[in-house]
Motif scaffolding. Structure first.
Motif, PDB file in Angstrom:
ATOM      1  N   ALA A 136       0.847  -1.190   0.000  1.00 18.17           N
ATOM      2  CA  ALA A 136       0.000   0.000   0.000  1.00 18.17           C
ATOM      3  C   ALA A 136       0.882   1.240   0.000  1.00 18.17           C
ATOM      4  N   ALA A 137       0.516   2.235  -0.819  1.00 19.93           N
ATOM      5  CA  ALA A 137       1.365   3.420  -0.932  1.00 19.93           C
ATOM      6  C   ALA A 137       0.544   4.650  -1.271  1.00 19.93           C
ATOM      7  N   ASP A 138       0.956   5.775  -0.697  1.00 19.09           N
ATOM      8  CA  ASP A 138       0.420   7.073  -1.087  1.00 19.09           C
ATOM      9  C   ASP A 138       1.310   7.718  -2.141  1.00 19.09           C
ATOM     10  N   CYS A 139       2.529   7.188  -2.284  1.00 18.48           N
ATOM     11  CA  CYS A 139       3.478   7.696  -3.271  1.00 18.48           C
ATOM     12  C   CYS A 139       4.573   6.649  -3.442  1.00 18.48           C
ATOM     13  N   VAL A 140       5.123   6.556  -4.640  1.00 17.39           N
ATOM     14  CA  VAL A 140       6.231   5.641  -4.931  1.00 17.39           C
ATOM     15  C   VAL A 140       7.357   6.437  -5.570  1.00 17.39           C
ATOM     16  N   TYR A 141       8.583   6.164  -5.134  1.00 21.04           N
ATOM     17  CA  TYR A 141       9.757   6.769  -5.765  1.00 21.04           C
ATOM     18  C   TYR A 141      10.593   5.655  -6.387  1.00 21.04           C
ATOM     19  N   VAL A 142      10.883   5.767  -7.682  1.00 22.98           N
ATOM     20  CA  VAL A 142      11.624   4.743  -8.416  1.00 22.98           C
ATOM     21  C   VAL A 142      13.022   5.254  -8.714  1.00 22.98           C
ATOM     22  N   ARG A 143      14.003   4.599  -8.127  1.00 25.31           N
ATOM     23  CA  ARG A 143      15.415   4.938  -8.324  1.00 25.31           C
ATOM     24  C   ARG A 143      16.133   3.682  -8.790  1.00 25.31           C
TER      25      ARG A 143
END
Length: 293
Positions: free
Chosen positions: A125-132
C-alpha cells in the motif's frame, strides 16, 4: 504522515577523500577508506523515514554477511526492509571518491540487481512511490501502480523501457542535450499519457519543473557551503516525494525539494540526518503558517 514505497539500491560505500580534483593521468593522495551506508534507494528511504513517513524499500542485497549489516542498519533507521530480496552472490559495494570541493565520483565494485520486475511492489500500500532503479522492464508494473498513487521516477534512457509515471526527475549534468532541449517531449516519450511533470535539477542553481499543460516553474537554491554532494539528488527526490505524498501542488513541492537537496550537500554522509530533516520541516511549517508574524 504517508505510506511511501522506494524502489532502489542498497550499498556499502567506501569513501576516500582526495587531496585534489580527479584528472586523467594524475597521481592523487587520498585518505584511508571510511565505510558508510549508501545506495540511492536507501538514501531516499532513510530521509523519508526521518520525516515521519511509513517507508518500505524494494531492493536487493546479496547472500553475504554484508547484506545482514545493511538490512540491520536500515531497520534501525525505521525503514521496512521486508520487501528486500536476497540474490545469490555479493551485495552492492561501491567506492566513493570525494574531492576537496565535495564533488563525488562513484565506482561500483559489486552489484546486487534484480533482472526481473519486482512484482511485490503491487502488494505494498502506498500514497506515493519513488523509483530509483534502472535495468529492469518496469512498464507493466508501473502502469498498474500509477493508477493507484503518484509515482516519481528518475529519467532513464528510453531503450531501457518506458516509465508510465506522473513525475520524471533528472539532473542537468546527467542528461543528454536532446533531453534538455525539450524535456517535455523526452518525458512524453518515456512516460506517455501518464506524465504530469518533468523536473530538472541544476545543482547549486536549484531546479525547474515543466507541466504537460504548459506551466514552467523555477525554484532557486540557497547559497550554501558544499561539503559532500553524495546523495543530493536522492535527498531532492525524497523531498519531492514527501511533498507530493501529502498532496502539495508542484509550486510548493519544488522549492521544498530544493531545500532538502541543498541541505544534503552541507553535511557529510549519503543521506539527510534526522535532525536536519526535522529542522527543514519546522522551518517550512513556520514559513507556510498564515499566522506567522
Amino acid at each position: 504522515m504517508a505510506r511511501i514505497v522506494v524502489l532502489g539500491s542498497i550499498a556499502r560505500d567506501d569513501v576516500i577523500h582526495l587531496d585534489q580534483r580527479l584528472r586523467e593521468g594524475t597521481h592523487l593522495q587520498g585518505s584511508p577508506p571510511a565505510t558508510r551506508l549508501g545506495g540511492g534507494g536507501a538514501n531516499a528511504a532513510i530521509a523519508l523515514s526521518h520525516a515521519g513517513h511509513e517507508v518500505s524499500l524494494v531492493a536487493a542485497v546479496g547472500t553475504d554477511s554484508l547484506a545482514d549489516e545493511l538490512l540491520a542498519e536500515l531497520s534501525r533507521y525505521g525503514v521496512d526492509v521486508g520487501p528486500v530480496t536476497r540474490l545469490s552472490g555479493s551485495s552492492t559495494h561501491s567506492l566513493v571518491l570525494l574531492d576537496p570541493e565535495g564533488e563525488r565520483t562513484i565506482v561500483n565494485l559489486t552489484r546486487a540487481r534484480e533482472t526481473r520486475p519486482p512484482r511485490r511492489l503491487l502488494d505494498l500500500a502506498a500514497d506515493c512511490v519513488y523509483v530509483r532503479s534502472h535495468g529492469q522492464d518496469l512498464e507493466k508494473l508501473l502502469r498498474t501502480k500509477s493508477a493507484l498513487c503518484p509515482i516519481i521516477a528518475q529519467i532513464q534512457p528510453l531503450h531501457e523501457g518506458r516509465l508510465p509515471v506522473q513525475v520524471l526527475v533528472g539532473s542537468h549534468g546527467d542528461l543528454d542535450p536532446d533531453i534538455l532541449s525539450n524535456p517535455l517531449a523526452a518525458g512524453r516519450a518515456l512516460a506517455g499519457d501518464t506524465l504530469r511533470w518533468v523536473v530538472i535539477t541544476h545543482g547549486a542553481e536549484g531546479a525547474e519543473a515543466f507541466s504537460v499543460h504548459g506551466e514552467r516553474l523555477r525554484a532557486t537554491a540557497p547559497d550554501v557551503d558544499v561539503v559532500d554532494t553524495t546523495g543530493a539528488g536522492d535527498a531532492f527526490a525524497a523531498g519531492l516525494a514527501h511533498a507530493l505524498s501529502l498532496g502539495m501542488e508542484m509550486d510548493h513541492a519544488l522549492p521544498l525539494a530544493v531545500r532538502w537537496g541543498s541541505a544534503k550537500v552541507t553535511r557529510k554522509g549519503s543521506f539527510l540526518d534526522r535532525d536536519c530533516v526535522r529542522e527543514i520541516l519546522r522551518e517550512w511549517t513556520a514559513r507556510s503558517s498564515p499566522n506567522r508574524p
